[in-house]
Scaffold this active site. Structure first.
Site, mmCIF file in Angstrom:
data_model
loop_
_atom_site.group_PDB
_atom_site.id
_atom_site.type_symbol
_atom_site.label_atom_id
_atom_site.label_comp_id
_atom_site.label_asym_id
_atom_site.label_seq_id
_atom_site.Cartn_x
_atom_site.Cartn_y
_atom_site.Cartn_z
ATOM 1 N N ARG A 66 0.574 -1.254 -0.070
ATOM 2 C CA ARG A 66 0.349 -0.087 0.084
ATOM 3 C C ARG A 66 0.758 1.212 -0.065
ATOM 4 N NH1 ARG A 66 -2.639 -3.401 3.128
ATOM 5 N NH2 ARG A 66 -2.013 -3.591 4.988
ATOM 6 N N GLU A 103 6.067 -10.165 14.815
ATOM 7 C CA GLU A 103 5.273 -11.202 16.278
ATOM 8 C C GLU A 103 5.744 -12.619 16.304
ATOM 9 O OE1 GLU A 103 1.262 -10.094 16.833
ATOM 10 O OE2 GLU A 103 1.371 -11.775 18.514
HETATM 11 P P1 AMP Z 1 4.914 -2.694 10.615
HETATM 12 O O1 AMP Z 1 6.461 -3.376 10.560
HETATM 13 O O2 AMP Z 1 4.861 -3.075 12.208
HETATM 14 O O3 AMP Z 1 5.038 -1.508 11.802
HETATM 15 O O4 AMP Z 1 4.047 -3.270 10.389
HETATM 16 C C1 AMP Z 1 3.530 -2.013 9.682
HETATM 17 C C2 AMP Z 1 2.881 -3.077 7.650
HETATM 18 O O5 AMP Z 1 1.756 -3.619 8.309
HETATM 19 C C3 AMP Z 1 2.884 -1.283 7.021
HETATM 20 O O6 AMP Z 1 3.052 -2.162 5.568
HETATM 21 C C4 AMP Z 1 0.998 -2.182 7.386
HETATM 22 O O7 AMP Z 1 0.562 -1.693 5.654
HETATM 23 C C5 AMP Z 1 0.750 -2.991 7.590
HETATM 24 N N1 AMP Z 1 0.079 -3.086 8.829
HETATM 25 C C6 AMP Z 1 0.608 -3.786 9.716
HETATM 26 N N2 AMP Z 1 -1.000 -3.262 11.066
HETATM 27 C C7 AMP Z 1 -1.569 -2.772 10.223
HETATM 28 C C8 AMP Z 1 -2.904 -2.464 10.337
HETATM 29 N N3 AMP Z 1 -3.621 -2.182 12.146
HETATM 30 N N4 AMP Z 1 -3.362 -2.166 9.085
HETATM 31 C C9 AMP Z 1 -3.141 -1.510 8.442
HETATM 32 N N5 AMP Z 1 -1.791 -2.587 7.890
HETATM 33 C C10 AMP Z 1 -1.098 -3.153 9.325
#
Ligand code: AMP
Length: 178
Positions: A66, A103
């Site tokens: 996205r 996770e």
């Molecule tokens: P992180 O590495 O945990 O910061 O996760 C970020 C990535 O995961 C981004 O590319 C987001 O598109 C996706 N992502 C993580 N959590 C969500 C959520 N609650 N809703 C939508 N996309 C998420």
């Protein structure tokens, strides 16, 4: 910036929360209603780019998948190139790879070895900052190519997950904070 630039609360009002997607316990932030609204989508691009003048950014780097939507539009607006950071195994040419913690388990992102020139000025974009692992890995790849990160920006930040702590040392900005 256009006269009709949206406010953060207007943007937030069209972000749909989908509980338990893609797995139980996740509150998925669905941005498709925002993308479908011409004024709000273009207003988000204005807000993500408004403090850079065209010519001051060499490349907008977007994170799979996205992030590409926002990064490509921002690149056109800033008259900059667009560079994708993809999940491992998707890019056709030689890549640098960076692993990061999830996770449960790990994931790997990749960039073409010639995607950015050393010293090029980069705006790094993704749709959402959660734990920060994805953006930190993407930033490490940009650094590995010798480029300079001007800012890391997100449409949405889930601040309770403290993703910013993994992005210390970079200017970080987000339009809507939960
Ligand atoms: P992180 O590495 O945990 O910061 O996760 C970020 C990535 O995961 C981004 O590319 C987001 O598109 C996706 N992502 C993580 N959590 C969500 C959520 N609650 N809703 C939508 N996309 C998420």
């Amino acid at each position: 910036m256009t006269e009709t630039c949206p406010t953060p609360s207007e943007i937030e009002s069209v972000i749909r929360n989908v509980p338990d997607f893609p797995k139980p316990g996740i509150q998925f932030k669905d941005i498709t209603p925002l993308l479908a609204d011409a004024r709000l989508f273009s207003g988000c691009i204005d807000l993500l780019t408004d403090h850079f003048k065209p010519g001051t950014v060499d490349a907008v780097v977007g994170i799979d998948a996205r992030g590409f939507i926002f990064a490509a539009a921002a690149a056109v607006k800033l008259q900059a190139g667009f560079v994708p950071i993809r999940k491992k195994g998707k890019l056709p040419y030689q890549t640098h790879e960076q692993e990061y913690e999830l996770e449960y388990g790990t994931a790997t992102v990749a960039v073409h070895i010639d995607a950015l020139k050393p010293g090029s000025r980069v705006l790094l974009l993704d749709d959402l900052l959660a734990t920060g692992g994805t953006a930190a890995a993407a930033a490490a790849l940009v650094q590995r190519l010798g480029a300079h990160i001007l800012e890391i920006s997100f449409l949405i930040e889930l601040s309770f997950l403290h993703g910013r702590e993994k992005l210390k040392g970079y200017p970080v900005r987000s339009l809507v904070v939960y």
